[in-house]
Design a protein around this motif. Sequence first.
Motif, PDB file in Angstrom:
ATOM      1  N   UNK A   1       0.659  -1.153   0.048  1.00  0.00           N
ATOM      2  CA  UNK A   1       0.220   0.038   0.033  1.00  0.00           C
ATOM      3  C   UNK A   1       0.929   1.300  -0.193  1.00  0.00           C
ATOM      4  N   UNK A   2       1.969   1.317   0.652  1.00  0.00           N
ATOM      5  CA  UNK A   2       3.032   2.344   0.817  1.00  0.00           C
ATOM      6  C   UNK A   2       3.354   2.786  -0.745  1.00  0.00           C
ATOM      7  N   UNK A   3       3.644   1.624  -1.536  1.00  0.00           N
ATOM      8  CA  UNK A   3       4.156   1.865  -2.805  1.00  0.00           C
ATOM      9  C   UNK A   3       2.910   2.829  -3.729  1.00  0.00           C
ATOM     10  N   UNK A   4       1.767   2.731  -3.259  1.00  0.00           N
ATOM     11  CA  UNK A   4       0.601   3.556  -3.848  1.00  0.00           C
ATOM     12  C   UNK A   4       0.962   4.808  -3.462  1.00  0.00           C
ATOM     13  N   UNK A   5       0.977   4.973  -2.137  1.00  0.00           N
ATOM     14  CA  UNK A   5       1.177   6.245  -1.488  1.00  0.00           C
ATOM     15  C   UNK A   5       2.450   7.189  -1.744  1.00  0.00           C
ATOM     16  N   UNK A   6       3.386   6.219  -2.105  1.00  0.00           N
ATOM     17  CA  UNK A   6       4.592   6.884  -2.476  1.00  0.00           C
ATOM     18  C   UNK A   6       4.680   7.381  -3.915  1.00  0.00           C
ATOM     19  N   UNK A   7       3.796   6.926  -4.833  1.00  0.00           N
ATOM     20  CA  UNK A   7       3.667   7.245  -6.150  1.00  0.00           C
ATOM     21  C   UNK A   7       4.549   6.195  -6.814  1.00  0.00           C
ATOM     22  N   UNK A   8       4.990   5.154  -6.461  1.00  0.00           N
ATOM     23  CA  UNK A   8       6.125   4.059  -7.151  1.00  0.00           C
ATOM     24  C   UNK A   8       4.846   3.507  -8.275  1.00  0.00           C
ATOM     25  N   UNK A   9       3.562   3.056  -7.827  1.00  0.00           N
ATOM     26  CA  UNK A   9       2.759   2.682  -8.661  1.00  0.00           C
ATOM     27  C   UNK A   9       1.227   3.334  -8.631  1.00  0.00           C
TER      28      UNK A   9
END
Length: 294
Positions: free
Chosen positions: A149-157
């Motif tokens: 979920x952090x990958x979404x929040x960080x804009x990675x995906x």
Amino acid sequence: MIKLGTRRSALATAQAALVADALRNLGHEVDLVPIVTTGDVNRAPLEQIGGTGVFVSALRDALLAGEIDIAVHSLKDLPTAPVDGLTLGAIPVREDPRDVLVARDGLTLGELQTGALVGTGSPRRVAQLEALGLGLELTGIRGNVDTRIAMVADGKVDAVVLARAGLARLGRLAEITETLDPIQMLPAPGQGALGIECRSDDTAVLAALAPLDDPGTRAAVTAERQLLATLEAGCTAPVGALAEVVDGEDGPELWLRGALGEDGGGVRRLSANGSVDDPAAVGRALANELLEQT
């Protein structure tokens, strides 16, 4: 005292706690025993390190060695091949088995733009997403729920696809932006269900687990797992399955849907129904139908 083995991840611990609380409510003393598995320490893609079975082998070794009395597994992670000396003492009522999308800006799958980057480490999800023809770019990811979920929040995906059951057990349903209809995305066999494994000859533990077993859930996941076993596919293969006990003309019956990713793209989907009393036969029959269409 019942010694309950669990992986150390937040989700595994939450699942173990659910089982421990249920046993305590029945009057049993339970002690949680953390176990580190290969899948927890090796971040290579699952298909490179032996499939999702890497999450259960250490727990099974501890069971057979008598270090723990029961192990709680996400049933979708449990290989279909039986292990001598071990049995599934209980399969509790299943959580919602569907997959979900967690996307930036509250977007749904249909609202993601062509070329949007979607993270998933599951060949099953990749095959079914590609079959939808939405023009999404898919990237392999691993890690716990927080990491993904952090990958979404960080804009990675732009989005990730996860199992709804895991978010429910972690109290994170509010982060879901869309629950995917099984017509679009059939879950993994056994998804949403827990398997409580113990030694086959441990009559005291088997008796303690018996009240936790849900016959409807057991029938459904037995059909799904038999479909997977008959296809001779490992747990990381592009196979989706979902069985439900429904009201038939002559009483309850089992309805099973299956999806199999094809070489070169596309997904083959079929369904079958049969007796709740012989769920393995339903799974076997549908798997053979899928194989006949290759």
